[in-house]
Design an enzyme around this catalytic site. Structure first.
Site, PDB file in Angstrom:
ATOM      1  N   ALA A  83      15.957  11.161  -4.163  1.00  0.00           N
ATOM      2  CA  ALA A  83      14.925  10.781  -3.191  1.00  0.00           C
ATOM      3  C   ALA A  83      15.464  10.066  -1.957  1.00  0.00           C
ATOM      4  CB  ALA A  83      13.895   9.890  -3.881  1.00  0.00           C
ATOM      5  N   THR A 105      12.252   2.930  -1.950  1.00  0.00           N
ATOM      6  CA  THR A 105      12.332   3.984  -2.963  1.00  0.00           C
ATOM      7  C   THR A 105      13.795   4.285  -3.259  1.00  0.00           C
ATOM      8  OG1 THR A 105      10.215   4.940  -2.390  1.00  0.00           O
ATOM      9  CG2 THR A 105      11.781   6.397  -3.479  1.00  0.00           C
ATOM     10  N   GLY A 120       0.805  -1.209   0.000  1.00  0.00           N
ATOM     11  CA  GLY A 120       0.000   0.000   0.000  1.00  0.00           C
ATOM     12  C   GLY A 120       0.836   1.257   0.000  1.00  0.00           C
ATOM     13  N   GLN A 121       2.136   1.096   0.190  1.00  0.00           N
ATOM     14  CA  GLN A 121       2.998   2.288   0.210  1.00  0.00           C
ATOM     15  C   GLN A 121       3.219   2.834  -1.189  1.00  0.00           C
ATOM     16  OE1 GLN A 121       4.068  -0.756  -0.020  1.00  0.00           O
ATOM     17  NE2 GLN A 121       6.263  -1.008  -0.011  1.00  0.00           N
ATOM     18  N   GLY A 122       2.930   2.003  -2.212  1.00  0.00           N
ATOM     19  CA  GLY A 122       3.023   2.516  -3.580  1.00  0.00           C
ATOM     20  C   GLY A 122       4.322   2.199  -4.286  1.00  0.00           C
ATOM     21  N   GLU A 147       7.905   5.264   6.871  1.00  0.00           N
ATOM     22  CA  GLU A 147       7.702   5.047   8.304  1.00  0.00           C
ATOM     23  C   GLU A 147       7.645   6.340   9.099  1.00  0.00           C
ATOM     24  OE1 GLU A 147      10.482   1.331   9.298  1.00  0.00           O
ATOM     25  OE2 GLU A 147      11.493   2.933   8.227  1.00  0.00           O
ATOM     26  N   GLY A 196      13.649   7.862   1.665  1.00  0.00           N
ATOM     27  CA  GLY A 196      12.453   7.170   2.120  1.00  0.00           C
ATOM     28  C   GLY A 196      11.628   8.000   3.088  1.00  0.00           C
ATOM     29  N   VAL A 197      10.304   7.720   3.123  1.00  0.00           N
ATOM     30  CA  VAL A 197       9.453   8.460   4.057  1.00  0.00           C
ATOM     31  C   VAL A 197       8.287   7.609   4.576  1.00  0.00           C
ATOM     32  CG1 VAL A 197       7.862   9.492   2.362  1.00  0.00           C
ATOM     33  CG2 VAL A 197       8.462  10.776   4.443  1.00  0.00           C
ATOM     34  N   SER A 252      11.737   1.757   5.182  1.00  0.00           N
ATOM     35  CA  SER A 252      11.624   2.885   4.247  1.00  0.00           C
ATOM     36  C   SER A 252      12.817   2.930   3.310  1.00  0.00           C
ATOM     37  CB  SER A 252      11.546   4.227   4.990  1.00  0.00           C
ATOM     38  OG  SER A 252      10.565   4.188   5.975  1.00  0.00           O
TER      39      SER A 252
END
Ligand code: FES
Ligand code: FES
Lengths: 181, 793
Positions: B739, B539, B494-496, B744, B741-742, B536
């Protein structure tokens, strides 16, 4: 992957909850616009009848005790927790599950708004959430934010923080209002 | 960095699996069935600590429909992520109430449940370890064999003949000296209870064991298919190639599905049932009481400061009430070793982080592991110090916050690419109109209205916690029509991740997004390796691997195009799904024409299917030195801050969040809408920890609230009036498109910012979570009684 998934209609076997030794009762109801007749175990819940019997797997189970809303369906116009209802109580009822929300290969406005507003993450609460929303919008196309919150208060979502869901319901109401005009 | 124009990066296309999910067509393991499938149930320990004297299975075995029954005695396997301390079922001893003791597989759930009810177990009850202090005392040992347990050396430090599963230390500078230099020394103790992850899909697993070979296939709601494969192979003594793990959509993870949980149990049951598929679905109660939680923690912090607000020294002890097995718990404890002082520069510091065995349900990773907990201690302490110094907590934070050139507690030097916690804090302070604490008089005036308002701020940081050789990989293949299929090893819960990887691949290849698809099911037999979808990290790491894979495709295509166009490779470039000569763009060949090999008019062909390969392994990380915790523990730090304005009803203690603003330096938001989704959702999860969530145990160690009736999580009625996510973009030099991570971070420091704002509103400091309305109302009443006037300091 799941060999049984594409089959429709009530089944004699391949069910965890339909116990072949139990006596059977006859159930007839409407599900997503189709008439269903089946011999069922009188103790089976409506949730398990839909999932195990009819293979409508969109409706989920998050607790089995009426506390999470993942199993929400619409029965005779009301959003209800299918895990708390026995299938026999659905005699002659009109039932809509998430599978019945869209017609003709087209997402409904509500579903499209959930997509465009990113009102879902893991998606496990989504079918139940959509059904609570649908039941609300069937009552009123002009819901206030508190009404929307109230309508989905029984649907737990651990992922989204609810705001995108509320926004999606609200924008659906707007679009459906416009469509009616 | 000059702002580049991107075609997909920085845009917010809708998530790629959304239609499946809104139509009810998305498959979760919960939905899967196989012909002849059996259903498993377990018998749970009724005691926190007991010896298993005997098990009588006779009646259960005699029940028609029962196909397999196993006890711990049948299963001489040890499992564990970092410490091999846990059996598949309890062996010899039970260590928490809820621990699985016997497992049954039967033709349906009712039969399995019936069989469980017919099993009799004799126990000899032992005294149990139920608190942090009892654990530290060490008179009773949860694991008597702690000295012999196999564990990851030099990363974790179990202490002999104790309940300390790991003691991780950080030492920087000289705290004696630091405290000697201080004008003021402030000491506090803060604590928080264990909480549950509450994924809406409980843990569920299916296994099919081939009775004629060692082969096992597993379908599981897991964040770590490759981790499950590795640990299961090790435990069973089979090769990793014998294990296939498949993960379709998963209904939430939050770290709780990152280890190995129900998978081994269904594997051994399927083996015992001669290869029939066996499914186990944790009930909601089991999800609370049998499967792991977030550990409770007590933090003791002592900070030395100068009158001008400069911190000179800090000494912190974190004690984690981590339950019966180490699982991820020891790594949570380790996170405190390198991140436990928050986003501040502390010149002299000592951290002791002790992960303790107790006779309670064990703990594991939970979104931002260790960080919500340590930040509860640190960010409260920052406010408590500011109060003592009569300083604005904003200024006090800004005086000590990490900046370029600062040295972190593990000795890492913050540089211009590390991100800017100060900008995050400034952004949220501005958003909520922070002007410092309200005065006592202001509080008294508003108290009379029955509703008091307060504002608070808090900072946060987190880096992905990972082994120094953490790796990931991606495979990109063309279809004959020039579409691209990307295979990754990560799980999208669900985080994408899928959407973001599609954006990155499409960006690098300069293609329409619709033509790039990431497969939504991860199968260890087919997908390339990824360590685990946690921390996280995806990405960043997956983004790097996919970028490299897409670049690999481009260079393969250029090789072929160079022959077709009779032009050296370095004169070629790409765009509009074509490889063309830079100087002469109409001399071009389309991706589609090269995708499967190029066919000349005369029938000759060259090239062949284009398959891009991209890998990424964490670069430059080191082990932390065992005595002082110095080294480079993590790839990237994501810094953030929250600012909140809330309103308290002084009668009921109920709190309404009027506005919460949360800023994160994400480097570059590949998909801003998905980032904001993480923030809005994560903040509410943090508010759950702040206001309502927490395990309660009886004197015997029984979990008293293992249901949604008694364990409330936030509903739509509990949401803040306004959430303002702020994305700050100071690029990470080595991140994909800059980029970080974000996923969490949004829940970290949420309880801290709430308690800080409650102080502003009420003049009352809270030290224990959760901040229930009863607790708040009681504290208001007590404060009134004590001071005979409301809300004095
Ligand atoms: S499954 Fe029916 S309410 Fe949770
Ligand atoms: S989207 Fe995961 S629970 Fe709602």
């Amino acid at each position: 992957m799941c060999e049984n998934q594409s089959q429709h209609g009530p089944q004699e076997h391949c069910s965890t909850y339909i116990d072949s030794q139990q006596p059977r009762v006859f159930l007839s109801c409407w599900v997503n616009g189709e008439i269903i007749s089946a011999q069922i175990d009188p103790m089976i819940t409506l949730l398990n009848f839909l999932r195990q019997g009819l293979k409508l797997l969109g409706t989920k189970e998050g607790c089995g005790e009426g506390e999470c809303g993942a199993c929400t369906i619409i029965m005779n116009g009301e959003a209800v927790n299918a895990c708390l209802i026995l299938a026999v109580e659905a005699q002659d009822a009109e039932i809509t599950t998430v599978e019945g929300l869209s017609t003709g290969g087209q997402l409904s406005i509500l579903q499209s708004e959930f997509v465009s507003q990113d009102a879902l993450q893991c998606g496990f609460c989504t079918p139940g959430m959509l059904m609570s929303a649908r039941a609300l919008l069937d009552r009123t196309l002009d819901p206030t934010d508190p009404e929307i919150k109230e309508a989905i208060a029984g649907n737990l979502c651990r992922c989204t923080g609810y705001s995108p869901i509320i926004a999606a319901i609200s924008s659906t109401a707007k679009k459906e209002r416009e469509e009616r005009k | 960095m000059p702002e580049k124009l991107f075609r997909h990066v920085g845009k917010s296309p809708t998530r790629s699996e959304a239609i499946e999910k809104v139509s009810g067509r998305a498959n979760y393991v919960f939905d899967l069935e196989f012909p002849g499938m059996l259903y498993a149930k377990v018998l749970h320990s009724p005691y926190a600590h007991a010896e298993i004297l005997s098990v009588d299975l006779s009646e259960a075995k005699a029940l028609t429909g029962v196909k397999a029954i196993l006890t711990g005695e049948d299963l001489p396997y040890l499992l564990g992520l970092y410490m091999l301390d846990k059996g598949i079922l309890a062996r010899g001893k039970v260590r928490y109430i809820g621990e699985p003791v016997v497992a049954v597989a039967a033709i349906d759930l009712r039969t399995a449940e019936k069989a469980i009810s017919l099993i009799k177990v004799d126990y000899k009850v032992l005294p149990a370890v139920l608190t942090i202090d009892e654990a530290l005392k060490g008179e009773i040992l949860v694991h008597k064999d702690i000295n012999d347990l196999e564990y990851v050396k030099n990363v974790f430090f179990p202490q002999p003949d104790s309940n300390i599963a790991s003691w991780n230390k950080a030492i920087k500078g000289d705290i004696k000296q630091g405290f000697a230099e201080a004008d003021v020394i402030i000491e506090n103790e803060l604590s928080l209870p264990a909480v549950a992850h509450v994924p809406l899909e409980t843990h569920v697993a299916i296994a099919k064991a081939d009775p004629f070979t060692k082969r096992v296939e597993i379908w599981t709601s897991s964040q770590s298919p490759f981790g499950v494969r590795q640990m299961l192979a090790k435990a069973l003594g089979i090769s990793q190639g014998d294990v296939r793990v498949v993960v379709p959509h998963i209904g939430g993870g939050f770290g709780g599905k990152a280890g190995i949980h129900l998978e081994p149990l269904v594997v051994v049951l399927s083996r015992a049932a001669r290869g029939k598929p066996v499914k186990i679905i944790a009930t909601r109660e089991e999800e609370f009481s049998q499967l792991p939680s977030r550990a409770a923690m007590r933090g003791r912090v002592k900070t030395g400061v100068k009158y001008d607000g400069k911190i000179t020294a800090s000494e912190i002890t974190f004690d984690w009430d981590s339950g019966a097995y180490a699982d991820y718990g020891v790594n949570v404890g380790r996170a405190a070793q390198y991140s436990g002082a928050g986003a501040y520069e502390i010149p002299n510091l000592e951290i002791n982080s002790r992960t303790l065995y107790t006779n309670k349900v064990y703990s594991t990773a939970y979104r931002g592991f260790g960080h919500l907990e340590t930040h509860w201690v640190i960010e409260r302490q920052m406010d408590l110090i500011a109060q003592a110094l009569k300083m604005d907590p904003y200024e006090f934070r800004m005086k000590n916050i990490l900046r370029e050139g600062s040295v972190t507690i593990s000795g890492e030097i913050i540089n211009q690419y590390s991100g800017r916690p100060d900008q995050c804090l400034a952004a949220v302070a501005k958003e909520i109109g922070w002007t410092g604490y309200r005065s006592k008089e202001e509080r008294e005036v508003s108290f009379k209205t029955g509703k008091v308002r307060g504002k608070g701020i808090a900072c946060l940081q987190k880096a992905p916690a990972m082994p120094s050789n953490t790796a990931t990989s991606a495979l990109l293949q063309f279809d004959a029509d020039g579409n691209v299929r990307v295979m990754i090893g990560a799980i999208d819960m669900g985080q994408g991740a899928m959407t973001v990887m599609e954006q990155i691949a499409a960006e690098v290849l300069d293609m329409p997004l619709e033509k790039v698809r990431v497969s939504s099911e991860t199968d260890t037999d087919k997908n390339p390796y990824d360590w685990s979808t946690v921390a996280s990290k995806y990405t960043f790491m997956g983004g790097k691997a996919v970028t490299r894979g897409a670049m690999d495709m481009l260079s393969q295509m250029k090789e072929v195009a160079s022959q077709i166009l009779r032009c050296p490779v370095d004169e070629l470039t790409h765009g509009q799904e074509k490889i063309f000569i830079r100087q002469n763009p109409h001399k071009a060949v389309s991706y589609q024409d090269i995708a499967m090999g190029y066919l000349y008019d005369n029938g000759n062909s060259i090239g062949g299917p284009i398959i891009g390969r991209g890998v990424y392994i964490a670069e430059g990380l080191t082990f932390l030195d065992p005595d002082k915790g110095q080294g480079l523990p993590a790839l990237d730090w994501t810094f953030g801050a929250h600012g909140v304005e809330l309103e308290v009803d002084v009668e009921t203690g109920e709190v309404q969040i009027l506005k919460i603003s949360s800023a994160f330096d994400v480097g570059k938001a590949i998909n801003p809408k998905l980032c904001e989704g993480q923030i809005i959702g994560g903040v509410l999860q943090g508010l759950g920890s702040a206001f309502m969530e927490g395990f309660k145990f009886s004197a015997e160690g029984r979990l008293l609230n293992p249901s949604f009736m008694d364990y409330k999580i936030p509903t739509s009625q509990d949401i803040p009036t306004i959430v303002v996510p702020i994305l700050i973009e100071n690029p990470q030099a080595d991140g994909p498109f800059g980029a970080r991570g974000v996923g969490e971070h949004p829940m970290i420091s949420v309880p801290s910012v709430i308690a800080n704002a409650l102080y502003d509103a009420l003049g009352i400091n809270f030290y224990e979570l959760p901040l229930s309305s009863e607790k708040i109302a009681l504290a208001i009443a007590r404060s009134e009684a004590e001071h005979k006037e409301p809300l004095s300091e």
